[in-house]
Scaffold this motif. Structure first.
Motif, mmCIF file in Angstrom:
data_model
loop_
_atom_site.group_PDB
_atom_site.id
_atom_site.type_symbol
_atom_site.label_atom_id
_atom_site.label_comp_id
_atom_site.label_asym_id
_atom_site.label_seq_id
_atom_site.Cartn_x
_atom_site.Cartn_y
_atom_site.Cartn_z
ATOM 1 N N GLU A 14 26.451 38.425 49.521
ATOM 2 C CA GLU A 14 25.946 39.722 49.963
ATOM 3 C C GLU A 14 24.781 39.541 50.932
ATOM 4 N N ASP A 15 23.882 38.603 50.610
ATOM 5 C CA ASP A 15 22.731 38.354 51.482
ATOM 6 C C ASP A 15 23.160 37.820 52.841
ATOM 7 N N THR A 16 24.306 37.125 52.870
ATOM 8 C CA THR A 16 24.801 36.553 54.126
ATOM 9 C C THR A 16 25.524 37.595 54.973
ATOM 10 N N GLY A 17 25.828 38.751 54.385
ATOM 11 C CA GLY A 17 26.446 39.818 55.153
ATOM 12 C C GLY A 17 27.854 40.184 54.746
ATOM 13 N N TYR A 18 28.376 39.543 53.703
ATOM 14 C CA TYR A 18 29.716 39.862 53.244
ATOM 15 C C TYR A 18 29.655 40.986 52.208
ATOM 16 N N ASN A 19 30.777 41.613 51.979
ATOM 17 C CA ASN A 19 30.865 42.707 51.022
ATOM 18 C C ASN A 19 31.697 42.267 49.828
ATOM 19 N N VAL A 20 31.041 41.949 48.718
ATOM 20 C CA VAL A 20 31.746 41.529 47.506
ATOM 21 C C VAL A 20 32.246 42.793 46.807
ATOM 22 N N VAL A 21 33.529 43.083 46.981
ATOM 23 C CA VAL A 21 34.081 44.333 46.445
ATOM 24 C C VAL A 21 34.436 44.218 44.971
ATOM 25 N N ALA A 22 34.592 42.989 44.483
ATOM 26 C CA ALA A 22 34.867 42.781 43.060
ATOM 27 C C ALA A 22 34.552 41.336 42.701
ATOM 28 N N ALA A 23 34.115 41.133 41.461
ATOM 29 C CA ALA A 23 33.817 39.788 40.968
ATOM 30 C C ALA A 23 34.293 39.714 39.525
ATOM 31 N N ALA A 24 35.022 38.635 39.205
ATOM 32 C CA ALA A 24 35.584 38.503 37.865
ATOM 33 C C ALA A 24 35.719 37.038 37.502
ATOM 34 N N GLY A 25 36.103 36.796 36.249
ATOM 35 C CA GLY A 25 36.221 35.419 35.784
ATOM 36 C C GLY A 25 37.567 34.792 36.053
ATOM 37 N N THR A 26 38.612 35.627 36.156
ATOM 38 C CA THR A 26 39.957 35.117 36.392
ATOM 39 C C THR A 26 40.663 35.991 37.429
ATOM 40 N N LEU A 27 41.788 35.503 37.921
ATOM 41 C CA LEU A 27 42.549 36.263 38.908
ATOM 42 C C LEU A 27 43.079 37.556 38.306
ATOM 43 N N VAL A 28 43.574 37.499 37.071
ATOM 44 C CA VAL A 28 44.097 38.700 36.419
ATOM 45 C C VAL A 28 43.017 39.771 36.329
ATOM 46 N N GLU A 29 41.807 39.366 35.904
ATOM 47 C CA GLU A 29 40.694 40.311 35.800
ATOM 48 C C GLU A 29 40.306 40.838 37.174
ATOM 49 N N GLY A 30 40.335 39.945 38.177
ATOM 50 C CA GLY A 30 39.960 40.346 39.525
ATOM 51 C C GLY A 30 40.933 41.352 40.111
ATOM 52 N N LEU A 31 42.229 41.134 39.888
ATOM 53 C CA LEU A 31 43.240 42.063 40.397
ATOM 54 C C LEU A 31 43.109 43.425 39.719
ATOM 55 N N ALA A 32 42.796 43.415 38.434
ATOM 56 C CA ALA A 32 42.611 44.685 37.719
ATOM 57 C C ALA A 32 41.406 45.430 38.276
ATOM 58 N N GLU A 33 40.343 44.691 38.577
ATOM 59 C CA GLU A 33 39.136 45.291 39.146
ATOM 60 C C GLU A 33 39.430 45.874 40.527
ATOM 61 N N MET A 34 40.220 45.143 41.343
ATOM 62 C CA MET A 34 40.572 45.621 42.670
ATOM 63 C C MET A 34 41.421 46.884 42.577
#
Length: 235
Positions: free
Chosen positions: A29-49
């Motif tokens: 985020e400090d570098t200028g990117y937009n972290v739209v979701a953060a999770a521990g696994t791909l399954v969790e990340g896809l659910a968050e997305m």
């Protein structure tokens, strides 16, 4: 996909370690990117997305988040987000993990000890369509006697490369290919061999033709998987 001119790239961050995940998210985020979701696994990340209705430009994940089947994980991610690029963080002490992820289709492999500035540069290159693999890891792989023990299937583009027994590389071509594999530029290779850059380009074209590769990345992978620096030269 967004351009890196504004750098507002959407990142899906996957990292099993919560503390490291929170730290990397802040750095991104400090570098200028937009972290739209953060999770521990791909399954969790896809659910968050799915809940957020976002589509990531880049999935950034720790190699440990791919379990033992990176190709399967990447296929799941790309089925959901066909245009998304994938970047994997790996431990410098386990170069085989990096190669396994790279051969499984990752667009970039970064070491965990990389600086934030270098990381941003690599992510920008990946966003522009380049594939990134650290030269230092290539060097480690060339020296690793256990190289090639990964169960990761090698994509067809690499399976179609020539067998070292039939490639018929000259001693000079092997020297140039070994230099290419550890990340040296044409200019550096030319200086090392007391040749002109034009001559190096001719040698590289011959090398690509002989090993049936279409670019420098494929040639570097060929050098790694066949340990070209340890193979007897043909004169």
């Amino acid at each position: 996909m967004d351009t890196t001119g504004s750098r507002h790239l959407r990142i899906l961050l996957l990292e099993p370690n919560r503390l490291w995940r929170e730290g990397l998210s802040r750095v991104l985020e400090d570098t200028g990117y937009n972290v739209v979701a953060a999770a521990g696994t791909l399954v969790e990340g896809l659910a968050e997305m799915a809940r957020g209705g976002e589509t990531p430009d880049i999935v950034v994940l720790d190699a440990s988040a791919t379990a033992e089947a990176p190709a399967t994980e990447f296929e799941v991610a790309r089925t959901r987000f066909p245009e998304t690029r994938i970047v994997v963080f790996t431990d410098p002490e386990t170069p085989n993990d990096a190669l396994a992820c790279f051969l499984a289709g990752a667009d970039g492999c970064l070491m965990k000890n990389i600086s934030s500035k270098a990381m941003a540069g690599c992510l920008d290159l990946v966003a522009l369509g380049e594939r990134v693999f650290p030269a230092s890891l290539i060097g480690a792989l060339l020296k690793d006697p256990g190289m090639g023990s990964s169960p990761t299937p090698v994509p067809e583009v690499y399976q179609n490369l020539a067998d070292p027994a039939t490639a018929q590389l000259s001693k000079r071509e092997r020297q140039i290919l070994a230099s290419l594999a550890v990340g040296r530029s044409n200019k550096q290779i030319a200086e090392e061999n007391n040749l002109t850059e034009a001559t190096i380009k001719v040698h590289l074209r011959n090398i690509l033709r002989k090993i049936h590769a279409t670019n420098r990345t494929q040639a570097a992978v060929w050098a790694i998987t066949h340990k070209v620096s340890d193979t007897p030269a043909t004169q």
